[in-house]
Design a protein around this motif. Structure first.
Motif, PDB file in Angstrom:
ATOM      1  N   PHE A 337      12.445  31.116 -41.733  1.00  0.00           N
ATOM      2  CA  PHE A 337      13.828  31.406 -42.133  1.00  0.00           C
ATOM      3  C   PHE A 337      14.716  30.166 -42.119  1.00  0.00           C
ATOM      4  O   PHE A 337      15.746  30.123 -42.794  1.00  0.00           O
ATOM      5  CB  PHE A 337      14.421  32.483 -41.219  1.00  0.00           C
ATOM      6  CG  PHE A 337      14.724  32.024 -39.815  1.00  0.00           C
ATOM      7  CD1 PHE A 337      16.001  31.630 -39.457  1.00  0.00           C
ATOM      8  CD2 PHE A 337      13.721  31.973 -38.853  1.00  0.00           C
ATOM      9  CE1 PHE A 337      16.290  31.214 -38.167  1.00  0.00           C
ATOM     10  CE2 PHE A 337      13.994  31.560 -37.557  1.00  0.00           C
ATOM     11  CZ  PHE A 337      15.282  31.166 -37.214  1.00  0.00           C
ATOM     12  N   LEU A 338      14.314  29.141 -41.361  1.00  0.00           N
ATOM     13  CA  LEU A 338      15.119  27.928 -41.266  1.00  0.00           C
ATOM     14  C   LEU A 338      15.178  27.171 -42.588  1.00  0.00           C
ATOM     15  O   LEU A 338      16.077  26.350 -42.797  1.00  0.00           O
ATOM     16  CB  LEU A 338      14.561  27.011 -40.173  1.00  0.00           C
ATOM     17  CG  LEU A 338      14.630  27.557 -38.743  1.00  0.00           C
ATOM     18  CD1 LEU A 338      13.855  26.657 -37.793  1.00  0.00           C
ATOM     19  CD2 LEU A 338      16.084  27.704 -38.296  1.00  0.00           C
ATOM     20  N   ASN A 339      14.233  27.454 -43.478  1.00  0.00           N
ATOM     21  CA  ASN A 339      14.202  26.774 -44.780  1.00  0.00           C
ATOM     22  C   ASN A 339      15.046  27.484 -45.833  1.00  0.00           C
ATOM     23  O   ASN A 339      15.115  27.034 -46.979  1.00  0.00           O
ATOM     24  CB  ASN A 339      12.762  26.669 -45.292  1.00  0.00           C
ATOM     25  CG  ASN A 339      11.950  25.657 -44.518  1.00  0.00           C
ATOM     26  OD1 ASN A 339      12.499  24.705 -43.962  1.00  0.00           O
ATOM     27  ND2 ASN A 339      10.637  25.866 -44.452  1.00  0.00           N
ATOM     28  N   ASP A 340      15.661  28.592 -45.458  1.00  0.00           N
ATOM     29  CA  ASP A 340      16.470  29.355 -46.410  1.00  0.00           C
ATOM     30  C   ASP A 340      17.932  29.273 -45.988  1.00  0.00           C
ATOM     31  O   ASP A 340      18.355  29.925 -45.034  1.00  0.00           O
ATOM     32  CB  ASP A 340      16.001  30.813 -46.449  1.00  0.00           C
ATOM     33  CG  ASP A 340      16.602  31.595 -47.608  1.00  0.00           C
ATOM     34  OD1 ASP A 340      17.823  31.486 -47.822  1.00  0.00           O
ATOM     35  OD2 ASP A 340      15.845  32.315 -48.289  1.00  0.00           O
ATOM     36  N   ASP A 341      18.709  28.456 -46.682  1.00  0.00           N
ATOM     37  CA  ASP A 341      20.108  28.238 -46.315  1.00  0.00           C
ATOM     38  C   ASP A 341      20.931  29.521 -46.380  1.00  0.00           C
ATOM     39  O   ASP A 341      21.849  29.718 -45.576  1.00  0.00           O
ATOM     40  CB  ASP A 341      20.734  27.181 -47.234  1.00  0.00           C
ATOM     41  CG  ASP A 341      20.152  25.795 -47.015  1.00  0.00           C
ATOM     42  OD1 ASP A 341      19.589  25.563 -45.921  1.00  0.00           O
ATOM     43  OD2 ASP A 341      20.245  24.956 -47.927  1.00  0.00           O
ATOM     44  N   GLU A 342      20.606  30.402 -47.313  1.00  0.00           N
ATOM     45  CA  GLU A 342      21.364  31.644 -47.457  1.00  0.00           C
ATOM     46  C   GLU A 342      21.169  32.532 -46.226  1.00  0.00           C
ATOM     47  O   GLU A 342      22.117  33.135 -45.707  1.00  0.00           O
ATOM     48  CB  GLU A 342      20.932  32.402 -48.714  1.00  0.00           C
ATOM     49  CG  GLU A 342      21.739  33.674 -48.956  1.00  0.00           C
ATOM     50  CD  GLU A 342      21.255  34.454 -50.167  1.00  0.00           C
ATOM     51  OE1 GLU A 342      21.852  35.500 -50.466  1.00  0.00           O
ATOM     52  OE2 GLU A 342      20.275  34.008 -50.810  1.00  0.00           O
ATOM     53  N   ILE A 343      19.926  32.605 -45.747  1.00  0.00           N
ATOM     54  CA  ILE A 343      19.640  33.425 -44.573  1.00  0.00           C
ATOM     55  C   ILE A 343      20.283  32.827 -43.326  1.00  0.00           C
ATOM     56  O   ILE A 343      20.880  33.544 -42.505  1.00  0.00           O
ATOM     57  CB  ILE A 343      18.116  33.579 -44.384  1.00  0.00           C
ATOM     58  CG1 ILE A 343      17.560  34.494 -45.478  1.00  0.00           C
ATOM     59  CG2 ILE A 343      17.787  34.130 -43.007  1.00  0.00           C
ATOM     60  CD1 ILE A 343      16.062  34.665 -45.441  1.00  0.00           C
TER      61      ILE A 343
END
Length: 457
Positions: A337-343
């Motif tokens: 999840f750390l690679n998804d800025d939106e999340i």
């Protein structure tokens, strides 16, 4: 009373037979009175809303049979006391009974409970109402009044109710702007309680339906969508739900992640200090889960912020349990999840909602090895979220959806006392004492919990 060794062994054997043979994960999760009541409202003929017969009689029967002695429907805490969730759940149940002109005594008892306890339940949350409650409760009050129910709240409570209605307006306006930009959460998740000003038209509902015919896997929202549109896919979803769970009441979300339920069961057994009695069963669960994780890449994880809480809850439990049992599992199975800025941005903006999830992420990083920088980043991120929630002093756990000093203490202890410095038997006792906090993952209006009968404490 102290149990003998033979008594303990007999109880363990009974639990294994009832819980872990031919396991149906859905049988462990407590039903949602709120969602079951909404399915009970669906008329047999969708083209005739005034039909005198319910389509799902089994749900109406469940409502009739599952009112507590105190008069409410819905979840209670570990001490048997009603929670904030009981207010909309009780209103939904009374409305369903009123609609079909059955259970007059049940309905009167439910209304009496609301009149007698609304002030107590609301006063404990003044200016700190969970987001879901500020949307759902006003909508249920409006629907109850349209149905002809006399709620008759005390005069001195009306100011607080007006504050809740005002808070709903602010949330809906804000969400409407977000939804226009394609962001989650969509207002349609709360379709059944939306005021007419925000209600979606049939075309918008159809565009939002999932492939399974549901609105965000919400039974209550989908029931309302079917009553509004008569859509066959919605009906197929509801019929599938009833076939699977109808006799026992429907869950807050359907379908549920069955592996998450099993992982939660294994975690519960370990946290209660019962793992030594269920070694084989826990190992079978973990072996099955490990096979899933070895086949799945981080790119296959759900990148929808709508389901990220459930996904992270599952991944954090899986990572910790698998590592604790000697499985070789990649840090990215948790840290994706750390690679998804939106999340990441969504979690930061909804810290209290994600507080329990972040607590599980933080716990999972207890078992990281030296040099696993992605886990260090996940630990740092989850710690910052928890520290901000703790600093607010609300102890809000939209996971359990109530202000809770117990959850506040749990976060504070987790942040202040290193895992390696704790004693197992004290951890087991604390877990038992904090049982009302030990739920699975958040639904729309209540938390997915294990039935009390499923795991005896």
């Amino acid at each position: 009373m102290e149990l003998s060794k033979d008594s303990i062994e007999a109880l363990v054997k009974m639990m294994k037979e009832e819980m872990l043979l031919d396991i149906d994960p859905y049988s462990f999760v407590s039903p949602s009175a709120y969602d079951t009541a909404w399915l009970a409202m669906v008329p047999a003929d969708s083209n005739q809303p005034c039909s005198m017969e319910p389509m799902f009689r089994v749900c109406l029967d469940w409502v009739l049979k599952n009112q507590t002695r105190e008069g409410f429907w819905g979840e209670c805490d570990a001490h048997g006391n009603p929670t904030l969730e009981s207010l909309p759940a009780t209103l939904a149940s009374v409305i369903a009974l009123k609609k079909w002109n059955v259970g007059k005594e049940n309905a009167e008892k439910g209304l009496a409970f609301i009149r007698a306890n609304a002030e107590y339940l609301l006063a404990g949350h003044q200016n700190q109402f969970p987001r879901w409650f500020a949307i759902v409760f006003p909508g249920m009050i409006e629907l109850a009044r349209k149905t002809g129910l006399d709620l008759d709240f005390p005069h001195h409570l009306k100011g607080l109710l007006m504050d809740i209605f005002f808070e709903r307006e602010q949330i809906l306006e804000s969400d409407k702007e977000l939804a226009a930009g394609g962001a989650y959460p969509s207002l349609l998740l709360y379709l059944e309680v939306l005021p007419s000003l925000y209600a979606a038209n049939e075309q918008e509902i159809m565009k939002t339906l999932s492939g399974d015919g549901s609105l965000f896997q919400s039974p209550s929202a989908t029931a309302c969508a079917f009553m509004a549109t008569g859509n066959k896919d919605c009906l197929a979803y509801l019929q599938s739900l009833i076939e699977k769970c109808g006799n026992n009441g429907v869950p807050p979300t359907y379908p549920m992640d069955e592996e998450l339920i099993k992982l939660g069961l294994a975690n519960q057994l370990e946290r209660l200090g019962l793992a030594e009695h269920f070694t084989q069963q826990i190992e079978e669960i973990l072996t099955q889960v490990y096979q899933t994780y070895t086949k799945e890449s981080s790119s296959e994880k759900s990148n929808s912020v709508a389901s990220v809480a459930t996904q992270l809850q599952k991944d954090s439990l899986a990572f910790r349990l698998l590592r604790m049992h000697g499985y070789n599992i990649s840090p990215w199975s948790l840290c994706w999840f750390l690679n998804d800025d939106e999340i990441v941005d969504h979690i930061e903006k909804n810290q209290e909602f994600f507080s329990s999830v972040m607590l599980n992420v933080y716990r999972a990083t207890d078992v990281m090895f030296s040099g696993e920088y992605e886990l260090e980043e996940a630990r740092s991120f989850s710690r910052k979220v928890l520290e901000k929630v703790v600093s607010k002093g609300t102890g809000s756990d939209n996971d359990v959806f109530t202000k809770s000093s117990a959850f506040q203490r749990m976060m504070e202890e987790e942040l202040s006392l290193p895992w390696v410095a704790r004693l197992d038997h004290l951890e087991h006792r604390a877990w038992i004492e904090q049982n009302e906090m030990n739920a699975l993952w958040p639904g729309k209006t209540c938390f997915h919990r294990y039935k009390y009968s499923a795991i005896a404490t």
